[in-house]
Design an enzyme around this catalytic site. Structure first.
Site, PDB file in Angstrom:
ATOM      1  NE  ARG A  99       9.364  10.161  -0.511  1.00 39.78           N
ATOM      2  CZ  ARG A  99      10.035   9.197   0.255  1.00 39.78           C
ATOM      3  NH1 ARG A  99       9.607   8.263   0.644  1.00 39.78           N
ATOM      4  NH2 ARG A  99      11.384   9.677   0.498  1.00 39.78           N
TER       5      ARG A  99
ATOM      6  CB  SER B  92      17.279   3.229   3.673  1.00 39.38           C
ATOM      7  OG  SER B  92      17.490   4.404   3.471  1.00 39.38           O
TER       8      SER B  92
ATOM      9  CD  GLN C  52       7.296   7.076  -3.416  1.00 39.87           C
ATOM     10  OE1 GLN C  52       7.334   8.225  -3.913  1.00 39.87           O
ATOM     11  NE2 GLN C  52       8.330   6.727  -3.224  1.00 39.87           N
TER      12      GLN C  52
ATOM     13  CB  THR D 223      -1.097   0.063   1.235  1.00 38.50           C
ATOM     14  OG1 THR D 223      -0.211  -0.083   2.312  1.00 38.50           O
ATOM     15  CG2 THR D 223      -2.078  -1.083   1.331  1.00 38.50           C
TER      16      THR D 223
ATOM     17  CB  ALA E 267       6.476  -3.945   5.122  1.00 35.92           C
TER      18      ALA E 267
ATOM     19  CD  GLU F 212      18.339   8.739   6.330  1.00 37.20           C
ATOM     20  OE1 GLU F 212      18.634   8.575   7.326  1.00 37.20           O
ATOM     21  OE2 GLU F 212      18.784   9.538   5.508  1.00 37.20           O
TER      22      GLU F 212
ATOM     23  CB  SER G 191       9.565   4.385   5.320  1.00 35.40           C
ATOM     24  OG  SER G 191       8.516   5.192   5.001  1.00 35.40           O
TER      25      SER G 191
ATOM     26  CE1 TYR H 129      13.153   3.329   7.407  1.00 37.28           C
ATOM     27  CE2 TYR H 129      15.201   4.585   6.607  1.00 37.28           C
ATOM     28  CZ  TYR H 129      14.075   3.718   6.382  1.00 37.28           C
ATOM     29  OH  TYR H 129      14.091   3.406   5.285  1.00 37.28           O
TER      30      TYR H 129
ATOM     31  CE1 TYR I  78       4.467  -1.149  14.901  1.00 36.32           C
ATOM     32  CE2 TYR I  78       5.300   0.626  13.564  1.00 36.32           C
ATOM     33  CZ  TYR I  78       4.347  -0.615  13.699  1.00 36.32           C
ATOM     34  OH  TYR I  78       3.726  -0.613  12.559  1.00 36.32           O
TER      35      TYR I  78
END
Ligand code: NAP
Ligand code: F7E
Length: 350
Positions: A193, A135, A12, A10, A86, A137, A89, A158, A100
């Site tokens: 986005r 990522s 982007q 679901t 998933a 990141e 993000s 993250y 979480y």
């Protein structure tokens, strides 16, 4: 017919990947969280009533925090390819909900890999191909440009969780001979986005300000530089990785970086406005630790996958502003007809 299972369908990228795989003739299955409101907006245009057309796209309830449901879904779908997109993000939000974030991004990946490890049989028809959404990141504070050989230096809960997921994936590939690829994707954007990521936050504001629906746009650090590509281009790279003879890890990026300030300037210029008249600083949008400069070197993806980005920075900005200008005009028409339009997310600092 090849079957793909997408966790994060679901989102982007999930929506672009679904379109891409359906066009290639795949049967697509998606894992979707239960929500009190429908959260399939990005997919509604490709969904067909299975009573009429057959099950090209099927959605299953599931969550990366629920290992039992993951196992059951894999047994039921019997996928040839699994894409794990998933995640919680949002980098800034991960400082607010770190446990979480780790549970979904790091341990959630482990749960999915464990379910696949039991299902997968190397050398048999079951040999599933798995894509892990890594990522840029993960590079965090590592100096630009970053490639597959750059050491990770994550700067948020993250990013730390994505590093853990990356290494789980590498370990399962080496330990159990599973076909697993890590994509290390730099920022990719689109009209789909989420509205609290900076590019979309800017283009939504450009549309609304130019239509008189919003006063100021409040942002944090304008100096951060990102390598922004188009999400529609990047899902092709995910698929290409899974079509190779052997699994491997790849950086996916445009090779150009711009600052948040550059993005503001270009986006406001699209509607003939000077960004300096409309953007204000709010320290609520700063992060405890920032990632200053991400710039990807995607030579390996270019040489081995034949992948290249098609949409450049200017075209991306034009596409996103055009979309959000249309949206703002629709909002204004609704307002003119007496409907109340809430400023969405204004109470959240992201
Ligand atoms: P996104 O729009 O935020 O989508 C994330 C997806 O994950 C959504 O479908 C979301 O469901 C789902 N999700 C969240 N928590 C979940 C949970 N507990 N169990 C199952 N599903 C859950 O992200 P995106 O931009 O498409 O990015 C796709 C993936 O690539 C993510 O893993 C992201 O971290 C990673 N990534 C993104 C970028 C980028 O620039 N976009 C770059 C590098 C890596 P809901 O719709 O219900 O929220
Ligand atoms: O921030 C600065 C902010 O939230 C970009 C995710 O898809 O890409 C994304 O993470 C930059 C940062 O994306 C605001 O400080 C300034 O330096 O759009 P963003 P991100 O943090 O780069 C990576 C590759 C992912 O993997 C992630 O999942 O923009 N910035 N002012 C702001 N950012 C936001 N969100 N809001 C502001 O008001």
């Amino acid at each position: 017919m090849r079957r793909a299972l997408i966790a994060g369908i679901t989102g982007q990228d999930g929506a672009y990947l679904t379109e891409f795989l359906l066009a290639k003739g795949y049967e697509v299955h998606g894992l979707m969280r239960r929500s009190s409101l429908f959260n399939t907006d990005r997919l509604d245009h490709v969904y067909r009533d299975p009573h009429e057309t057959g099950p090209a796209l099927t959605l299953h309830y599931g969550d990366l925090t629920d290992g039992t449901a993951l196992r059951r879904t894999i047994e039921k779908v019997r996928p040839h390819e699994v894409y794990n997109l998933a995640a919680q993000s949002h980098v800034k939000v991960s400082f607010d909900i770190p446990e979480y974030t780790a549970d979904v991004v790091a341990v959630g990946t482990l749960r999915l890999l464990e379910a696949l490890r039991d299902y997968d049989r190397a050398g048999s028809v079951r040999h599933v191909r798995y894509y892990q959404a890594g990522s840029s990141e993960m590079f965090g504070a590592a100096p630009a440009p970053q490639s597959e050989t750059t050491p990770f230096y994550p700067r948020s809960p993250y990013a730390v969780s994505k590093v853990a997921a990356h290494w789980y994936a590498v370990n399962y590939r080496e330990a159990y001979g599973m076909f697993i690829c890590n994509g290390i994707l730099f920022n990719h954007e689109s009209p789909r986005r989420g509205e609290t990521f900076v590019t979309r936050k800017i283009t939504r504001a450009v549309g609304r300000i130019s239509e008189g629906l919003q006063g100021k746009l409040y942002l944090g650090n304008l100096d951060a530089r990102r390598d922004w590509g188009f999400a529609g281009d990047y899902v092709e790279a995910m698929w290409l990785m899974l079509q190779q003879d052997a699994p491997d890890d790849y950086v996916v990026a445009t090779g150009e970086s711009y600052s948040v300030r550059d993005f503001c300037e270009a986006a406001f210029a699209e509607v003939g406005l000077d960004w300096r008249d409309h953007v204000a600083f709010d320290q609520r949008y700063l992060r405890p630790t920032e990632v200053d400069h991400l710039l990807g070197d995607a030579s390996k993806a270019r040489d081995r996958l034949g992948w290249r980005p098609r949409v450049g920075f200017d075209a991306l900005v034009t596409q996103m502003v055009g979309h959000d200008l249309d949206l703002a005009r629709q909002e204004r028409a609704l307002q003119g007809a007496g409907f109340f339009i809430a400023a969405r997310g204004a109470a959240l600092a992201s």
